[in-house]
Design a protein around this motif. Structure first.
Motif, PDB file in Angstrom:
ATOM      1  N   ASP A   1       0.691  -1.228  -0.022  1.00  0.00           N
ATOM      2  CA  ASP A   1       0.045  -0.201  -0.095  1.00  0.00           C
ATOM      3  C   ASP A   1       0.964   1.324   0.077  1.00  0.00           C
ATOM      4  N   ALA A   2       2.264   1.046   0.058  1.00  0.00           N
ATOM      5  CA  ALA A   2       3.088   2.415   0.060  1.00  0.00           C
ATOM      6  C   ALA A   2       3.563   2.589  -1.202  1.00  0.00           C
ATOM      7  N   LEU A   3       3.976   1.654  -1.905  1.00  0.00           N
ATOM      8  CA  LEU A   3       4.752   1.836  -3.151  1.00  0.00           C
ATOM      9  C   LEU A   3       3.852   1.625  -4.271  1.00  0.00           C
TER      10      LEU A   3
ATOM     11  N   LEU B   1       8.291   6.649   4.684  1.00  0.00           N
ATOM     12  CA  LEU B   1       7.514   6.528   3.624  1.00  0.00           C
ATOM     13  C   LEU B   1       6.236   7.381   4.031  1.00  0.00           C
ATOM     14  N   LYS B   2       5.994   7.875   5.151  1.00  0.00           N
ATOM     15  CA  LYS B   2       4.796   8.963   5.444  1.00  0.00           C
ATOM     16  C   LYS B   2       5.387  10.295   5.040  1.00  0.00           C
ATOM     17  N   GLN B   3       6.409  10.429   5.472  1.00  0.00           N
ATOM     18  CA  GLN B   3       6.970  11.945   5.127  1.00  0.00           C
ATOM     19  C   GLN B   3       7.474  11.991   3.740  1.00  0.00           C
TER      20      GLN B   3
ATOM     21  N   ARG C   1      10.694  11.873   2.496  1.00  0.00           N
ATOM     22  CA  ARG C   1      11.649  12.997   2.514  1.00  0.00           C
ATOM     23  C   ARG C   1      12.918  12.128   2.621  1.00  0.00           C
ATOM     24  N   GLY C   2      13.977  12.649   2.212  1.00  0.00           N
ATOM     25  CA  GLY C   2      15.408  11.959   1.998  1.00  0.00           C
ATOM     26  C   GLY C   2      15.336  10.870   1.069  1.00  0.00           C
ATOM     27  N   ILE C   3      15.897   9.753   1.429  1.00  0.00           N
ATOM     28  CA  ILE C   3      15.758   8.645   0.345  1.00  0.00           C
ATOM     29  C   ILE C   3      14.336   8.023   0.013  1.00  0.00           C
ATOM     30  N   PHE C   4      13.407   8.551   0.738  1.00  0.00           N
ATOM     31  CA  PHE C   4      11.921   8.124   0.423  1.00  0.00           C
ATOM     32  C   PHE C   4      11.118   9.275  -0.286  1.00  0.00           C
ATOM     33  N   ALA C   5      11.832  10.144  -0.786  1.00  0.00           N
ATOM     34  CA  ALA C   5      11.140  11.187  -1.586  1.00  0.00           C
ATOM     35  C   ALA C   5      10.800  10.548  -2.633  1.00  0.00           C
ATOM     36  N   CYS C   6      11.269   9.551  -3.299  1.00  0.00           N
ATOM     37  CA  CYS C   6      10.884   8.621  -4.507  1.00  0.00           C
ATOM     38  C   CYS C   6      10.566   9.861  -5.788  1.00  0.00           C
ATOM     39  N   ASP C   7      11.321  10.807  -5.915  1.00  0.00           N
ATOM     40  CA  ASP C   7      11.105  11.881  -6.759  1.00  0.00           C
ATOM     41  C   ASP C   7      11.780  11.765  -8.203  1.00  0.00           C
ATOM     42  N   LYS C   8      12.442  10.399  -8.484  1.00  0.00           N
ATOM     43  CA  LYS C   8      12.633   9.954  -9.536  1.00  0.00           C
ATOM     44  C   LYS C   8      12.216   8.908 -10.201  1.00  0.00           C
ATOM     45  N   SER C   9      12.151   8.773 -11.652  1.00  0.00           N
ATOM     46  CA  SER C   9      11.296   7.950 -11.980  1.00  0.00           C
ATOM     47  C   SER C   9      12.174   6.918 -12.892  1.00  0.00           C
ATOM     48  N   TYR C  10      12.459   5.751 -12.826  1.00  0.00           N
ATOM     49  CA  TYR C  10      13.227   4.876 -13.420  1.00  0.00           C
ATOM     50  C   TYR C  10      12.499   3.782 -14.476  1.00  0.00           C
TER      51      TYR C  10
ATOM     52  N   PRO D   1      15.940  -4.712  13.525  1.00  0.00           N
ATOM     53  CA  PRO D   1      14.898  -4.413  12.534  1.00  0.00           C
ATOM     54  C   PRO D   1      13.595  -3.713  12.987  1.00  0.00           C
ATOM     55  N   LEU D   2      13.312  -3.791  14.318  1.00  0.00           N
ATOM     56  CA  LEU D   2      12.216  -2.769  14.813  1.00  0.00           C
ATOM     57  C   LEU D   2      12.541  -1.318  14.561  1.00  0.00           C
ATOM     58  N   ALA D   3      13.670  -1.165  14.726  1.00  0.00           N
ATOM     59  CA  ALA D   3      14.160   0.401  14.807  1.00  0.00           C
ATOM     60  C   ALA D   3      14.210   0.765  13.428  1.00  0.00           C
ATOM     61  N   VAL D   4      15.014  -0.004  12.433  1.00  0.00           N
ATOM     62  CA  VAL D   4      14.903   0.299  11.123  1.00  0.00           C
ATOM     63  C   VAL D   4      13.181   0.354  10.437  1.00  0.00           C
ATOM     64  N   SER D   5      12.398  -0.520  10.833  1.00  0.00           N
ATOM     65  CA  SER D   5      11.143  -0.528  10.664  1.00  0.00           C
ATOM     66  C   SER D   5      10.403   0.805  11.074  1.00  0.00           C
ATOM     67  N   ALA D   6      10.811   1.276  12.219  1.00  0.00           N
ATOM     68  CA  ALA D   6      10.066   2.740  12.642  1.00  0.00           C
ATOM     69  C   ALA D   6      10.585   3.932  11.477  1.00  0.00           C
ATOM     70  N   VAL D   7      11.815   3.896  11.458  1.00  0.00           N
ATOM     71  CA  VAL D   7      12.334   4.851  10.453  1.00  0.00           C
ATOM     72  C   VAL D   7      11.761   4.589   9.007  1.00  0.00           C
ATOM     73  N   LEU D   8      11.750   3.368   8.420  1.00  0.00           N
ATOM     74  CA  LEU D   8      11.068   3.033   7.191  1.00  0.00           C
ATOM     75  C   LEU D   8       9.568   3.567   7.157  1.00  0.00           C
TER      76      LEU D   8
END
Length: 293
Positions: free
Chosen positions: A159-161, A229-231, A233-242, A218-225
């Motif tokens: 539901d996120a990607l 994805l909500k915000q 921002r950063g690597i999650f900006a997904c502003d580039k199309s491939y 993994p729980l800590a990484v999950s929280a950041v993930l």
């Protein structure tokens, strides 16, 4: 999605043989299963002796019932080729059979992962199928070996990607719910396996704290993930199309009517050059916080 342009008589004959073989029953089903060694780089029905053919048919009956006795890898590969060439069997049933035989032998035959992480993905993508439920228990290890990792991450974060259509997303989410797994933690574990240059299980502190490391990092990484994805921002900006082109079933004995050339356009938080550095730093930071606690 484009049809495959090339064809050879070999692959056409093999597909016809696969349909016939799939219906053939063992001639001596009540006798004790006696191994018949079989070696072939590209196994074919014509390569087998009478004893090997009978043994293969007996093995196939075991596989159809979810049992996976020891055997030579050529038999397993032949069965995979057979399944992928079938046009008369329900596609969902084929996907489940492929998954069952893969998971049943992957520890004994590690090379299966390098083939099946691509071929199962190809099959599900071409036929618009969700990944079978059983795959998600092992998806972290599998995604690490796949070329188009976004496909597996999309199944975990359906539901996120946005690399699959909405119907596939709903089905993938349903599969995960059936497994009763935390999808974010599952994706985080896969993210660590795929993109962290630091292996926390190699830490000198891991042995005596294994349970805590395996749970909390993994729980800590999950929280950041989740937050990223909500915000967006950063690597999650997904502003580039491939854009990529996937030629399916590479190295597989599959007839050209089953093969496709798939053109995919997608966004991803996995492909940026900073992703590996980011995930590595995050894992190290998580371990430091865990140790301090």
């Amino acid at each position: 999605m484009e049809s495959w342009s090339g064809e050879t008589d070999f692959y056409t004959r093999f597909a016809l043989d696969a349909e016939k073989s799939h219906l053939a029953k063992p001639q001596r089903p009540d006798e004790e299963l006696k191994p018949a060694q079989f070696y072939s780089l590209v196994p074919q029905y014509s390569h087998m002796t009478g004893a090997q053919t009978e043994y293969y048919r007996r093995l196939r009956e075991f596989w159809r019932h979810g049992k996976h006795p020891d055997c030579d890898s050529a038999y397993v590969m032949l069965y995979i080729f057979e399944l992928l060439n079938l046009g008369s069997v329900d596609k969902s049933e084929i996907a489940r059979a492929l998954t069952s035989v893969w998971l049943g032998y992957r520890e004994r035959m590690p090379r299966l992962d390098s083939y099946m992480c691509e071929w199962l993905e190809d099959f599900c993508m071409i036929n618009d199928l969700p990944l079978p439920d059983e795959i998600f228990t092992h998806i972290s290890e599998i995604a690490a070996k796949a070329h188009f990792k976004e496909y597996y991450f999309d199944a975990m974060l359906s539901d996120a990607l946005a690399t699959q259509n909405s119907a596939s997303k709903t089905l993938a989410a349903s599969a995960l719910a059936t497994q009763n797994l935390d999808t974010r933690t599952l994706a985080a574990s896969a993210l660590i396996d795929c993109y962290s240059d630091y292996v926390f299980s190699a830490s000198k502190y891991y042995g005596e704290n294994r349970e805590k490391y395996d749970k909390y990092i993994p729980l800590a990484v999950s929280a950041v993930l989740d937050e990223g994805l909500k915000q967006k921002r950063g690597i999650f900006a997904c502003d580039k199309s491939y854009k990529i082109v996937v030629d399916t079933f590479i190295g597989c004995a599959v007839s050209s009517d089953k093969k496709k050339r798939v053109k995919i356009e997608f966004t991803s938080f996995l492909r940026g050059i900073e992703t590996r550095e980011y995930v590595t730093a995050l894992v190290k930071y998580s371990e430091n916080v865990l140790r301090r606690s």
